[in-house]
Design an enzyme around this catalytic site. Sequence first.
Site, short mmCIF file in Angstrom:
data_model
loop_
_atom_site.label_atom_id
_atom_site.label_comp_id
_atom_site.label_asym_id
_atom_site.label_seq_id
_atom_site.Cartn_x
_atom_site.Cartn_y
_atom_site.Cartn_z
N LYS B 75 0.87 -1.17 0.00
CA LYS B 75 0.00 0.00 0.00
C LYS B 75 0.92 1.23 0.00
O LYS B 75 1.94 1.24 0.69
CB LYS B 75 -0.88 -0.02 1.25
N SER B 150 -9.69 2.16 2.95
CA SER B 150 -8.78 2.88 2.10
C SER B 150 -7.80 1.99 1.34
O SER B 150 -7.21 2.44 0.36
CB SER B 150 -7.98 3.87 2.95
N SER B 174 -10.14 -0.21 7.06
CA SER B 174 -9.48 -0.05 5.75
C SER B 174 -8.81 -1.29 5.18
O SER B 174 -8.44 -1.30 4.01
CB SER B 174 -8.46 1.09 5.81
#
Lengths: 481, 483
Positions: B75, B150, B174
């Site tokens: 990420k 997210s 997330s």
Amino acid sequence: MEQLNENWEAVIGLEIHAQLATQSKIFSGAATAYGAEPNTQACAVDLGLPGVLPVLNEEAVKMGVKFGLAINAQIAPYSVFARKNYFYPDLPKGYQISQFELPIVGNGHLDIEVDGANKRIGVTRAHLEEDAGKSLHENFHGMSGIDLNRAGTPLLEIVSEPDMRSAKEAVAYMKKMHELVRYLGICDGNMQEGSFRCDANVSVRPKGQDKFGIRAEIKNINSFRFVEKAINHEIERQIELIENGGEVVQETRLYDANKDETRSMRGKEEANDYRYFPDPDLLPVEITDAFKAQIKAQLPELPDAKKQRFKEQYGLDDENAVILTSSRQLADYFEALVQQSGCEAKLCANWVSGELLGALNKADLDIADSPVSSERLAGLLKRINDDTISGKIAKQVFELMWQSESSADDIIDEKGLKQITDTGAIEAVIDRIIADNSKQIEQYLAGNEKVFGFFVGQVMREMQGKANPAEVNKMLKAKLK
Amino acid sequence: MHNKSIKELAAGLRAKEFSSVELTQAMLARILQFQSINSFITVNEDFALQQAKNADARIAQGDFGLLTGIPMAHKDIFCTLGVKTSCGSRMLDNFIAPYNATVVDKLTAAGTVMLGKLNMDEFAMGSSNETSFYGPVKNPWSLDAVPGGSSGGSAAAVAAHLAVCATGTDTGGSIRQPASHCGITGLKPTYGRVSRYGMIAYASSLDQGGPMARSAEDCAIMLQAMAGFDDKDSTSVDLPVPDYQAGLAKDINGLKIGVPKQFFGDGLAHEVAKIIQQAINDYQKLGAVVKEVDMPNLKLAIPAYYIIAPAECSANLSRFDGVRFGYRCADPQDLTDLFTRSRGEGFGKEVKRRILMGTYALSAGYYDAYYLKAQKIRRLISEDFKRVLKEVDVIMGPVAPTTAFGIGEKMGNPIEMYLSDIYTIAINLAGLPAMSIPAGFAAGKPVGLQIIGDYFAEEKLLNIAHQYQLTTDWHRQSPKGFE
């Protein structure tokens, strides 16, 4: 100032920032040494790069606790770091990690002495925090430079109660704190480098009034002299302002040493809301009783206790005791000297506070950097003690020792400074002086005792100061009877 | 190759059926082929191939573990030395970190190959991946739907088989919510289990990195490499890391499952409820006992979260001021101009909204009413969980109230967007570990089951998830066109 004493009373509180003498920063492993090239002692954490996290330096906690114990303060069993939010280019994270609601050191006190009277000054709290960097406004093509070497340096902010009533008291308090943190070895006390500085909160009120007046805060004062001048100036300014129908506003002021005045920087409370909240990156600091006991065991003898002991153990007068305990190193030097020389403490004390300190001050040196060690000075005092040389000659020897690495004995031998105790030699000189100065003899015999000193001086001069003064006195007295 | 599990790939690498370089090339080719789902912000071919070569060399020398040579992606919230770390923001579009996050270091040391950096909501603030400066990610299961957020890029890339596995972070759901929406397995560990060092902070007391993969087994292998105490993170916990893989096989007969009635109230889509109920029934068939539990304070989780997280973020994001790194506005006139325009132009709308909310909540006169109160609620919620977890081994329920919603559907309504994390946020407030595992499909879109455990019960969660995955094949499904 007379006016002040009659009608007005000043109320002063100090916030002292003492830079803690840790090797590395409070939340990173970067070095704290002063004076490095800009930004060479700032790691990713100090730069506030994305993703970095602070890790508390345990050494800073120990120093905070040490300080707290030394001022008989409450040590918080549980203290919390908080973020103080404001934007400034030299504040890398946009917040300063400090302590707010739960500081490590709570209520304590420090006793000061002003004009022979003792006074207890309350310490409200002391908390740990990180310092910011520095903005440099010179020569960057119209821009400002940022040096983050200082960012993250550990500070202990020591907040006093508004207990002081004059600039003199404030200076005494600040000096006492300065002495204490150096005794504890938690701060080098270097005021030029900013290791020890203070903000002064000053207000005035009509004498007899309980309520405090509105205060102004004078920022970043970094010398004892400036503290006194800045506070006195501020007191006068406020009194004048009020007496002319004005009002003091709560604000931050800056002391300008060149002009000897304070001027407004910015309004305080109304302008800034720091939005303190507990820093989620750091765990609360828990101090156990065992930890406290461990630190307590490491506490050195503190200035007041040492002063008392010096008076009792060495029979020193107050003045010498104060001087000799003004720093730990000086006190240690004195005690070593007493031991190494085997001389009377009073002689040692006079030499340290007189000749030695005088020479150090003149050369702007610290006791730690003294060219004459206690061993060498002991060698000199021994020769005074056994009448090898007089005190006066010893001063000459001391000067030579200061400039060389020779021992007192070598210098005495080399320069032939050994005291003449041969009474025959002294008597011969005395006889000659008496014969050559009949006028003075008459005066003396007529009752002018002062002339006696003249004869001593003549004899000593003739003998290049090497005669034993006590012997000269005795023999002269006998001759002139 | 791209459909295999980590264990199968490791066996293939060891047996020389294919090399890590070949595997990496295959993945890079797929990333290129499926560029349109926008799951990657940065792809680093040379870097990845070099790491793959190194991995092959290690394998040849017999020095390898299960992750050696496995192509994965991070990420874009994890700092990577020399590779752009944007955090999904214009603010960091030019930021190249001079260091690796601890998680990146650990996974690199385990021999993984980093294919690139994955798309995400800007500074991890969002539930749909639509707040990214780099544009929304498409859900491989339904290209007009969001992947969740997210960690939307992570979930989409793993679901589309563009990476074997990926890292994610979870502040309010997330990892779990995008895992649920994309039909993969994701684990948010106990707060403190995985180091946060080098993971760009959103809300420091809630953020936690974790694994996202296609099975509980793959997550176990990843977590093994990621977990552990880090002396650079004061909030990481110094507890031994158990052998997660060894724990997978344990029998779950007699497992006590708590199901909070608050998880099945209004707002939960009927078809999602049905699938969750079915999954819980399946667990009963595996020998589990189900008990309804009461968690009265759960309803306070969203309001408490939207005080605490913005408050922390308002300070965490202050360092982005245009002075030292990141976006700087053109021709600043003075200091205030530099600060305000750099931040005004560098941050997106949702980030600004949360900074403002947090700044407000911490302001003098509001602190007690908002921040302190939210902290009290946080404690109450933790107490609820602690009490329930004394009676049961794990808590189960939905991850999200609906399946993946359409791109653009909720962007105009922040409150509705915030409610998509209604079942996940409380877990972050309590600091507990939780997983999302694929449990079925509603109208062709994946639905995840949430399993919540006690502190440091990751081993148990993985075990429970793995046992379910031994008897179901929801996690083995691939979106059409990405097989």
